[in-house]
Design an enzyme around this catalytic site. Structure first.
Site, PDB file in Angstrom:
ATOM      1  N   ASN A 125       0.874  -1.180   0.000  1.00 12.44           N
ATOM      2  CA  ASN A 125       0.000   0.000   0.000  1.00 12.44           C
ATOM      3  C   ASN A 125       0.903   1.220   0.000  1.00 12.44           C
ATOM      4  OD1 ASN A 125      -1.824   2.018   0.412  1.00 12.44           O
ATOM      5  ND2 ASN A 125      -2.535   1.327   2.420  1.00 12.44           N
ATOM      6  N   LYS A 172       0.099   4.230  -0.259  1.00 15.44           N
ATOM      7  CA  LYS A 172      -0.539   5.408   0.356  1.00 15.44           C
ATOM      8  C   LYS A 172      -0.266   6.643  -0.529  1.00 15.44           C
ATOM      9  CE  LYS A 172      -0.245   3.082   4.764  1.00 15.44           C
ATOM     10  NZ  LYS A 172      -0.143   3.148   6.220  1.00 15.44           N
ATOM     11  N   HIS A 230      -9.498   1.187   4.857  1.00 12.83           N
ATOM     12  CA  HIS A 230      -8.221   1.358   5.565  1.00 12.83           C
ATOM     13  C   HIS A 230      -8.441   2.256   6.779  1.00 12.83           C
ATOM     14  CE1 HIS A 230      -4.105   2.446   6.492  1.00 12.83           C
ATOM     15  NE2 HIS A 230      -3.755   1.358   5.832  1.00 12.83           N
ATOM     16  N   GLU A 261      -6.817   4.601   7.915  1.00 12.11           N
ATOM     17  CA  GLU A 261      -6.594   6.037   7.660  1.00 12.11           C
ATOM     18  C   GLU A 261      -7.835   6.673   7.040  1.00 12.11           C
ATOM     19  OE1 GLU A 261      -2.938   5.382   5.539  1.00 12.11           O
ATOM     20  OE2 GLU A 261      -2.027   4.771   7.429  1.00 12.11           O
ATOM     21  N   GLU A 272      -5.281  -4.963  10.396  1.00 10.90           N
ATOM     22  CA  GLU A 272      -4.232  -3.973  10.611  1.00 10.90           C
ATOM     23  C   GLU A 272      -4.473  -3.239  11.928  1.00 10.90           C
ATOM     24  OE1 GLU A 272      -2.391  -2.779   6.554  1.00 10.90           O
ATOM     25  OE2 GLU A 272      -4.058  -1.445   6.964  1.00 10.90           O
ATOM     26  N   GLY A 276       2.716   2.174  10.795  1.00 11.56           N
ATOM     27  CA  GLY A 276       3.665   3.278  10.657  1.00 11.56           C
ATOM     28  C   GLY A 276       4.373   3.646  11.949  1.00 11.56           C
ATOM     29  N   SER A 291       3.615  -2.315  10.213  1.00 21.35           N
ATOM     30  CA  SER A 291       5.064  -2.391  10.384  1.00 21.35           C
ATOM     31  C   SER A 291       5.659  -3.744   9.984  1.00 21.35           C
ATOM     32  CB  SER A 291       5.457  -2.024  11.823  1.00 21.35           C
ATOM     33  OG  SER A 291       5.070  -0.686  12.116  1.00 21.35           O
TER      34      SER A 291
END
Ligand code: 13P
Length: 249
Positions: free
Chosen positions: A9, A11, A94, A96, A166, A172, A212
């Site tokens: 991904n 992003k 996702h 985010e 996730e 991250g 990660s």
């Protein structure tokens, strides 16, 4: 049996030229028995798809799509736009997008339905925040994300999905879920799926881990019984790192 899947991904990262070099570096490195999926930004979809044309083991995914067919939605991208350029996969839900665009389980249910209606394979993301993990309710929280957005589907449609677990606290941050934590959640989700559908559907469902993932931890994570691969952010931006992750099954 279930496919091994290494999904990247990107992003909102990389210039066009950087993305092109990365897609070429991944595409030209053959890894046996692994499906690789690259989640690239919208403006790069066409060229990334062209780079991977004719390579059955590497596919391109959009990172999102709108929940309506078409119309006056400035700046949005519809599922038929994606299929019209030969895209077969789309990342949905996702964390985010759940956080910054306020996407909730109900909206994601609509997106999943629309994606499937257009023969797009959703990579459906789920996961808990650190607060929820600390409260001990992480399994019921993530199970509920599946129930609310996916469990209305007929078994034959559910079987088309890819799920990506996730944990938000691991995205991250450099802090990865331990292999045991990942396995615990993946096994719980598989049991939840078996409870609603049946064991055959649950055993056939690919569940990826994201948060990660790096060359140094991929092998141990992917070695867990119920972990079928990864959805990789940061480490998917570097050709060598991502190719190493692809070889970690
Ligand atoms: P990182 O691998 O950078 O933690 O990101 C994970 C992720 O969000 C993939 O969708």
């Amino acid at each position: 049996m279930r496919k091994n899947i290494a999904a990247g991904n990107w992003k909102m990262n990389l210039s066009f030229d950087e993305g092109k070099a990365l897609a070429e570096g991944v595409q030209s490195t053959f890894v046996d028995n692994v499906l690789t999926i690259l989640g690239v930004p919208y403006p790069y979809l066409v060229s990334a798809n062209k780079i991977c044309e004719g390579n059955d083991s590497v596919a391109i995914a959009a990172q999102n799509m709108h929940h309506m067919e078409k119309g006056a939605y400035t700046g949005e991208v519809s599922p038929s736009m994606l299929t019209s350029i030969g895209i077969h996969y789309v990342i949905l839900g996702h964390s985010e997008r759940r956080e910054y665009q306020k996407e909730d389980n109900q909206l994601l249910k609509q997106k999943v339905d629309l994606a499937l209606a257009h023969h797009l394979t959703p990579i459906f993301c789920c996961g808990e925040s650190l607060d929820i993990r600390k409260s001990g309710n992480h399994i019921s929280h993530v199970s509920n994300q599946l129930s609310e957005s996916l469990f209305h589907l007929a078994a034959a449609d559910f079987a088309k999905l890819i799920i990506a677990y996730e944990p938000i606290w691991a995205i991250g941050t450099g802090e990865t879920a331990s292999p045991a934590q990942a396995q615990e959640m993946h096994a719980a989700l598989r049991a939840h799926i078996a409870g609603h559908y049946d064991d055959q559907i649950a055993q056939g469902c690919s569940i990826l881990y994201g948060g990660s993932v790096k060359p140094a931890n991929a092998k141990e994570l992917f070695g867990q019984t119920d972990v079928d691969g990864g959805l990789v952010g940061g480490a998917s931006l570097k050709t060598d790192d991502f190719n190493q992750i692809r070889k970690s099954f």
